[in-house]
Design an enzyme around this catalytic site. Structure first.
Site, short mmCIF file in Angstrom:
data_model
loop_
_atom_site.label_atom_id
_atom_site.label_comp_id
_atom_site.label_asym_id
_atom_site.label_seq_id
_atom_site.Cartn_x
_atom_site.Cartn_y
_atom_site.Cartn_z
N ASP A 7 87.37 29.21 21.04
CA ASP A 7 87.55 30.62 21.60
C ASP A 7 88.90 31.05 20.92
O ASP A 7 89.83 30.68 21.04
CB ASP A 7 87.73 30.35 23.06
CG ASP A 7 88.42 31.72 23.75
OD1 ASP A 7 87.94 32.83 22.97
OD2 ASP A 7 89.25 31.96 24.64
N ASP A 14 91.58 28.25 21.05
CA ASP A 14 91.56 27.19 21.86
C ASP A 14 90.11 26.45 21.50
O ASP A 14 89.02 26.76 21.49
CB ASP A 14 91.21 27.90 23.34
CG ASP A 14 91.44 26.80 24.54
OD1 ASP A 14 91.44 25.69 24.02
OD2 ASP A 14 91.40 27.13 25.68
N ASP A 107 84.26 38.16 23.42
CA ASP A 107 84.62 37.26 24.65
C ASP A 107 83.88 37.76 25.83
O ASP A 107 83.79 37.04 26.72
CB ASP A 107 86.12 37.43 24.67
CG ASP A 107 86.71 38.51 24.68
OD1 ASP A 107 85.84 39.70 24.27
OD2 ASP A 107 87.81 38.83 25.01
N PHE A 108 83.62 39.21 26.19
CA PHE A 108 82.94 39.82 27.23
C PHE A 108 81.62 39.12 27.14
O PHE A 108 81.13 38.56 28.28
CB PHE A 108 82.89 41.19 26.97
CG PHE A 108 84.26 41.81 27.51
CD1 PHE A 108 84.36 41.95 28.68
CD2 PHE A 108 84.84 42.54 26.62
CE1 PHE A 108 85.66 42.48 29.01
CE2 PHE A 108 85.83 43.51 26.77
CZ PHE A 108 86.30 43.22 27.97
#
Length: 245
Positions: A7, A14, A107-108
């Protein structure tokens, strides 16, 4: 099979490993995206080699284009396939009732698929507390739109950077209702009030169901659960896993 899930946000990258057989997600590293010591495929390759970390493929979600190139080069060094959520998977456009899906943050999308797959969300909100604090509005299993506000730590940094006398203090969530000194007052206004703003907005939208995620949500795990919401710090990774099924 070990699949590397990544991510890449505006603040951190991450890295976690999902073991497909055990369905466990393990934290690996989380460098800042602007940290020059990590911003190369060679640095990542060295870390994985030295720590004997073996992965079979990479699936990643990114809002930082430069890191897309780094991940692809890293995968080439490992001689494994890599898949970008935005460009390498078929996203069902019928789920998204927004003006332009191509401009919706990846990300959404990953959080939405994670919420659908793990919680079967039909009506509710997905609250992500990261660089920005966002609320995704879900109605009848459709992604209807979003609310975006400055993130908790960005807001705090903006405040203290403009006042020299505020800079040499430690700021954190407070357990008092109001401050009798400047530090406590800022803690309440920056941390406690930020969560209150988000949870109040969820209720104003008419939702009893909400999933809180993102790095800053960890500070409010107790409040999230106490308020009857779901805390899931791994939600975005569950979305990536959904695309691997």
């Amino acid at each position: 099979m070990n699949i590397l899930l990544v991510d890449i946000g505006n603040t951190t990258a991450d890295f976690r490993i999902w073991n497909k057989e055990t369905n466990e997600i393990k934290k690996i590293i989380r460098p800042e995206t602007k940290d020059a010591s990590w911003r190369s495929s060679s640095a990542l390759f060295k870390h994985f080699q030295e720590n004997k970390i073996r992965v079979d493929k990479i699936i990643y979600v990114s809002v930082v284009p430069e890191w897309n190139d780094i991940i692809r080069a890293f995968a080439n060094k490992l001689k494994i396939d890599n898949f970008n959520l935005r460009s390498d998977f078929d996203i069902d456009k019928s789920f998204f009732e927004v003006d332009d899906l191509s401009k919706l943050g990846a990300d959404f999308i990953s959080n939405f698929y994670g919420a659908i797959d793990s919680y079967g969300i039909e009506n509710g909100a997905i609250v992500s507390m990261g660089t920005a604090s966002t609320i995704a509005v879900i109605e009848n299993k459709k992604f209807k739109g979003t609310i975006i506000s400055p993130g908790l730590k960005n807001s705090l940094d903006c405040l203290i950077s403009s006042a020299v006398l505020l800079q040499n203090n430690t700021y954190e969530k407070s357990n008092v209702p109001y401050g009798k000194n400047t530090v406590d007052a800022i803690n309440i206004g920056s941390f406690n009030a930020h969560y209150t703003m988000l949870s109040s907005m969820v209720k104003k939208l008419g939702f009893d169901f909400a999933i809180f995620t993102g790095g800053n949500s960890i500070d409010f795990k107790e409040e999230i659960i106490s308020d009857g919401f779901i805390f899931d710090e791994e939600l975005i990774f569950k979305g990536l896993i959904k695309f691997n099924k």
